[in-house]
Design a protein around this motif. Structure first.
Motif: not given
Length: 632
Positions: A197-206
């Motif tokens: 989450v901190e490094e922006g490595r969650v590719a949310r689909r929505s």
């Protein structure tokens, strides 16, 4: 000047037609720059539960951050990641059915590698899996998913073609360490999530709805379930980490957040007591007794997230859900939080599995039908109008017709809004696999069909009670037109609504009670809360006419609806939404499958993998290797 080559990949430069993000290195570091290499294009195929979907978002985010691109289909991919489900045999059958296709794709594209992960992979079954899934190159347990990038040889001090910032050391494993001496990640999953989450490595689909995992694993005793063996014991994320992620989602403009866990309402029991939670005093009324005093629980978490407010005092996250709950941990504190927090939706998924005490004991559920019904009565007294959904297994080991009739009676008594039902299939490695599977397959199908027919009638009756009422709908999709409709579900998809006019589209969304609602309106309403008057009801959905919008436009951080490109994650945009065709979810919504709705609409982005083909193919890329060079 010589250019340093990556030692672990055998790749060729990208074709000139493929754009690449330019990165400039300081002059003093120029000698360490890598060639502009072609990283694999990946495709994620997700089966099973919401936790699997959340895990897939993390894996996709890690691959994007490593410099990979996302392929729209299996045919266009150099890397296929299959996130499997082992709860039901049908999910495994889907993967087995794809082995021939995968073999053909690998023959046509020698660069292609296939990874299988999820609950279908365990320590003790890897050799059997290698024989069962011959097209798979790498097997990862759910707790090993953070190692995906490293195990594929895609991680290095400078990511291929890019310069990475210095890494602090030592640090909890965050999924991008070299593949040598990778530590077991099961106990580190909460820290791994925080790092992602901190490094922006969650590719949310929505950009509208977000998953927020709060607890991993399972400590329960269900004899039919593989989850405790595949995901390990329950491990809660720190309270402040969850709250910080919720704040970030609120700031990004997300309209709905769903807290996730295999047993989400068991959250916190494994965390250490803290003075700030001294007021938390509770104990289990049913199930195995454990020390819960002075520890945060899901009720405390719901109140804290509900307490995140906008400048005008409204909940910053308008809708808050949590799934899946277990009867053991549904107590008065949680029921009170559901009743008192405005953002918590009036819906609860509470699996019952059977209406027979004898079968429940054999299943290891450790509660009785009477105790479950008491919970239902308390929920409905505290939260009027709450919608309840559940899971049911028919044909479990030793189930008699009389015991099955008790389950039907339970459905009549509770009148669930939705039932997810399945015929029992023994899962290898579970205690139930050692019990006689003595209900014939034909009898299982008959019981399942009878139960689904009953629930269809109940669901239709409950939905018809909505006709003429107003309800708030979060619009989450502009639906594709259909060339034909059949039966009631075809009718309910459109209902008696007039076709879209100029500038309009068929829209879909859910109300706070989690009912699917169809309407007609501007596509600009996607991501908005609207008021709808229900004019038609089918067994599985409602249709209504738009009255007005219930809220202001979404925050600037989440504008552009749900389909912004997912590649933004790789350039440092935290939690960027995935594109519509990139969700990787191959399954239709469980409700449609479980209730027998053959024509029920599928969610946006849920088309089967492999629907399209990259016209350029993958012949321009040389094969790339897993670091180990063999199955793991």
């Amino acid at each position: 000047m010589a250019i340093r080559q990556l030692p672990v990949l055998d790749l060729t430069p990208r074709p000139p037609s493929t754009p690449r993000r330019a990165v400039s290195a300081p002059g003093s570091l120029g000698e360490f720059a890598t060639d502009d290499l072609a990283m694999p294009a990946f495709h994620v195929w997700t089966l099973g539960c919401q936790m699997n979907q959340s895990d897939s978002e993390e894996m996709a985010g890690a691959l994007l951050a490593a410099g990979c691109s996302e392929a729209p289909s299996m045919e266009a991919a150099d890397l296929i990641v299959i996130n499997s489900c082992a709860i039901r045999e049908t999910a495994e059958a889907k993967i087995i059915g794809r082995q021939g296709q995968l073999a053909r794709l690998k023959a046509a594209n020698p660069a292609l590698r296939v990874v299988l992960t999820g609950c279908g992979v365990r320590v003790e079954n890897r050799d059997r899996l290698a024989r069962r899934y011959p097209a798979v190159d790498l097997f990862l347990r759910p707790d090993e998913e953070p190692e995906l990038v490293a195990r594929l040889g895609l991680a290095s001090p400078t990511a291929p073609g890019l310069l990475a910032p210095p890494r602090p050391a030592p640090a909890p494993f965050a999924g991008t360490l070299p593949s040598v001496d990778i530590p077991p990640a099961a106990d580190a999953l909460p820290a791994v999530r925080a790092g992602a989450v901190e490094e922006g490595r969650v590719a949310r689909r929505s950009a509208i709805q977000a998953w927020l995992p709060i607890i991993y694993g399972c400590d329960k005793t269900c004899t039919y379930c593989i989850v405790p063996f595949s995901r390990g014991p329950e491990r809660s994320r720190p309270f402040d980490d969850v709250l910080e992620e919720a704040r970030a989602l609120a700031a990004a403009g997300y309209r709905e957040v769903t807290l996730l866990g295999q047993n989400v309402n068991s959250y916190g029991h494994d965390l250490p007591p803290e003075p700030r939670f001294a007021h938390v005093s509770r104990s289990r009324e049913i199930g195995r007794q454990i020390d819960l005093e002075g520890r945060p629980d899901i009720a405390e978490l719901l109140r804290a997230i509900d307490g995140i407010r906008t400048a005008d005092g409204l909940p910053a996250v308008p809708r808050l859900r949590f799934i899946t709950s277990h009867p053991w941990d549904l107590g008065d504190r949680l029921i009170s939080a559901m009743a008192e927090c405005p953002s918590v939706c009036e819906h609860l998924h509470l699996p019952v599995q059977s209406g027979s005490d004898v079968v429940l004991r054999r299943m290891g559920r450790q509660y009785s039908v009477a105790s479950y019904l008491d919970l239902v009565d308390r929920l409905r007294a505290a939260v009027p109008g709450i919608a309840l959904s559940t899971d049911v297994i028919v044909g479990f080991c030793g189930e008699t017709d009389e015991q099955f009739r008790e389950t039907l009676a339970l459905l009549e008594r509770v009148r669930f809004d939705t039932v997810f039902a399945a015929a029992f299939s023994p899962r290898p490695g579970t205690p139930a696999a050692r019990l006689p599977d003595d209900v014939p397959p034909g009898e299982k199908r008959r019981r399942l069909n009878e139960l689904l027919a009953l629930q269809e009638r109940i669901g239709w009756e409950r939905n018809r009670a909505w006709v003429g009422r107003e309800t708030e709908v979060l619009v989450d999709a502009a639906e594709r037109g259909r060339s034909h409709d059949h039966g009631d579900e075809g009718a309910s998809h459109a209902g008696p609504l007039a076709g879209p006019g100029p500038g309009e589209a068929r829209l879909g969304g859910r109300n706070r009670e989690n009912r699917l609602v169809h309407l007609v309106g501007s596509p600009d309403l996607v991501g908005r809360l609207v008021r709808v008057r229900v004019v038609h009801a089918g067994p599985y959905s409602l249709a209504g006419t738009l009255l007005d919008t219930a809220d202001a436009p979404r925050a600037a951080g989440a504008s552009g609806a749900a389909d912004a490109p997912r590649a933004a994650v790789a350039s440092g945009a935290a939690d960027a939404p995935r594109s519509a065709g990139a969700s990787g979810a191959a399954d239709a919504p469980r409700a449609a499958v479980a209730s027998g709705a053959a024509g029920a609409p599928r969610s946006a982005g849920a088309a089967d993998a492999g629907d399209t083909t990259d016209p350029a193919g993958a012949a321009t890329r040389q094969p790339w290797r897993c670091r180990s060079g063999r199955r793991s």
